[in-house]
Motif scaffolding. Structure first.
Motif, PDB file in Angstrom:
ATOM      1  N   UNK A 116       0.816  -1.224   0.000  1.00 17.60           N
ATOM      2  CA  UNK A 116       0.000   0.000   0.000  1.00 17.60           C
ATOM      3  C   UNK A 116       0.845   1.266   0.000  1.00 17.60           C
ATOM      4  N   UNK A 117       2.154   1.140   0.233  1.00 15.79           N
ATOM      5  CA  UNK A 117       3.056   2.294   0.252  1.00 15.79           C
ATOM      6  C   UNK A 117       3.736   2.524  -1.093  1.00 15.79           C
ATOM      7  N   UNK A 118       3.431   1.690  -2.106  1.00 12.85           N
ATOM      8  CA  UNK A 118       4.133   1.739  -3.376  1.00 12.85           C
ATOM      9  C   UNK A 118       3.234   2.257  -4.495  1.00 12.85           C
ATOM     10  N   UNK A 119       3.701   3.286  -5.186  1.00 12.79           N
ATOM     11  CA  UNK A 119       3.038   3.787  -6.382  1.00 12.79           C
ATOM     12  C   UNK A 119       4.029   3.634  -7.530  1.00 12.79           C
ATOM     13  N   UNK A 120       3.689   2.843  -8.555  1.00 11.27           N
ATOM     14  CA  UNK A 120       4.626   2.627  -9.666  1.00 11.27           C
ATOM     15  C   UNK A 120       4.541   3.730 -10.716  1.00 11.27           C
ATOM     16  N   UNK A 121       5.643   3.927 -11.429  1.00 16.17           N
ATOM     17  CA  UNK A 121       5.686   4.852 -12.551  1.00 16.17           C
ATOM     18  C   UNK A 121       6.642   4.310 -13.602  1.00 16.17           C
ATOM     19  N   UNK A 122       6.420   4.718 -14.837  1.00 11.61           N
ATOM     20  CA  UNK A 122       7.345   4.370 -15.914  1.00 11.61           C
ATOM     21  C   UNK A 122       8.397   5.463 -16.108  1.00 11.61           C
ATOM     22  N   UNK A 123       8.237   6.569 -15.412  1.00  9.35           N
ATOM     23  CA  UNK A 123       9.186   7.675 -15.526  1.00  9.35           C
ATOM     24  C   UNK A 123      10.539   7.247 -14.954  1.00  9.35           C
ATOM     25  N   UNK A 124      11.622   7.571 -15.635  1.00 10.09           N
ATOM     26  CA  UNK A 124      12.922   7.097 -15.178  1.00 10.09           C
ATOM     27  C   UNK A 124      13.564   7.865 -14.026  1.00 10.09           C
ATOM     28  N   UNK A 125      13.268   9.162 -13.878  1.00  5.79           N
ATOM     29  CA  UNK A 125      14.053   9.882 -12.875  1.00  5.79           C
ATOM     30  C   UNK A 125      13.295  10.930 -12.060  1.00  5.79           C
ATOM     31  N   UNK A 126      12.394  11.672 -12.670  1.00  4.65           N
ATOM     32  CA  UNK A 126      11.675  12.730 -11.957  1.00  4.65           C
ATOM     33  C   UNK A 126      10.188  12.628 -12.270  1.00  4.65           C
ATOM     34  N   UNK A 127       9.366  12.782 -11.238  1.00  2.00           N
ATOM     35  CA  UNK A 127       7.911  12.769 -11.416  1.00  2.00           C
ATOM     36  C   UNK A 127       7.322  14.012 -10.760  1.00  2.00           C
ATOM     37  N   UNK A 128       6.067  14.303 -11.078  1.00  2.00           N
ATOM     38  CA  UNK A 128       5.360  15.428 -10.460  1.00  2.00           C
ATOM     39  C   UNK A 128       4.236  14.858  -9.610  1.00  2.00           C
ATOM     40  N   UNK A 129       4.196  15.261  -8.339  1.00  2.00           N
ATOM     41  CA  UNK A 129       3.198  14.805  -7.384  1.00  2.00           C
ATOM     42  C   UNK A 129       2.276  15.971  -7.041  1.00  2.00           C
ATOM     43  N   UNK A 130       0.957  15.748  -7.120  1.00  2.00           N
ATOM     44  CA  UNK A 130      -0.014  16.757  -6.712  1.00  2.00           C
ATOM     45  C   UNK A 130      -0.288  16.584  -5.226  1.00  2.00           C
ATOM     46  N   UNK A 131       0.060  17.598  -4.426  1.00  2.00           N
ATOM     47  CA  UNK A 131      -0.144  17.522  -2.978  1.00  2.00           C
ATOM     48  C   UNK A 131      -1.619  17.534  -2.606  1.00  2.00           C
TER      49      UNK A 131
END
Length: 115
Positions: free
Chosen positions: A24-39
């Motif tokens: 439940x603590x893991x969110x996957x992404x295909x992005x290699x290095x930087x992502x944008x998170x909406x607070x």
């Protein structure tokens, strides 16, 4: 000759879980290095198959504006191993964003979700 390790995102998630990280603590992404998170929306934004990074914000007086104000960049860092203290920190945090883009190395590549 070194053969590069390629794994699916599910295999990557399984490696984290096998180390003790709560699923439940893991969110996957295909992005290699930087992502944008909406607070405010509590999700990744701006990437492929993700909501737009622009957000409509109500100022409380009936006025709406479009802004990036509630977004934060998260850098995904490599770690060669996950220690027990790393796993504890992850499980007590808001969670992590993980990627399988490790360029053929058996790294754990992730970034913490801000609280």
């Amino acid at each position: 000759m070194n053969k590069e390790i390629e794994e699916t995102i599910q295999e990557t998630i399984t490696r984290f879980i096998n180390k003790g990280v709560y699923q439940t603590k893991i969110i996957p992404t295909e992005s290699p290095s930087v992502v944008i998170w909406s607070k405010t929306r509590k999700c990744l934004v701006g990437g492929k198959d993700q909501p737009n990074s622009l957000e409509v914000i109500d100022d409380g007086n009936g006025n709406l504006r479009v802004a990036y104000d509630n977004n934060i960049f998260i850098s995904l860092q490599n770690r060669s191993e996950l220690s027990e203290s790393d796993v504890k920190e992850i499980n007590q945090s808001e969670g992590i964003i993980v990627t399988n883009a490790t360029y053929g190395k058996p790294y754990f590549r992730f970034g913490f979700i801000p609280n």
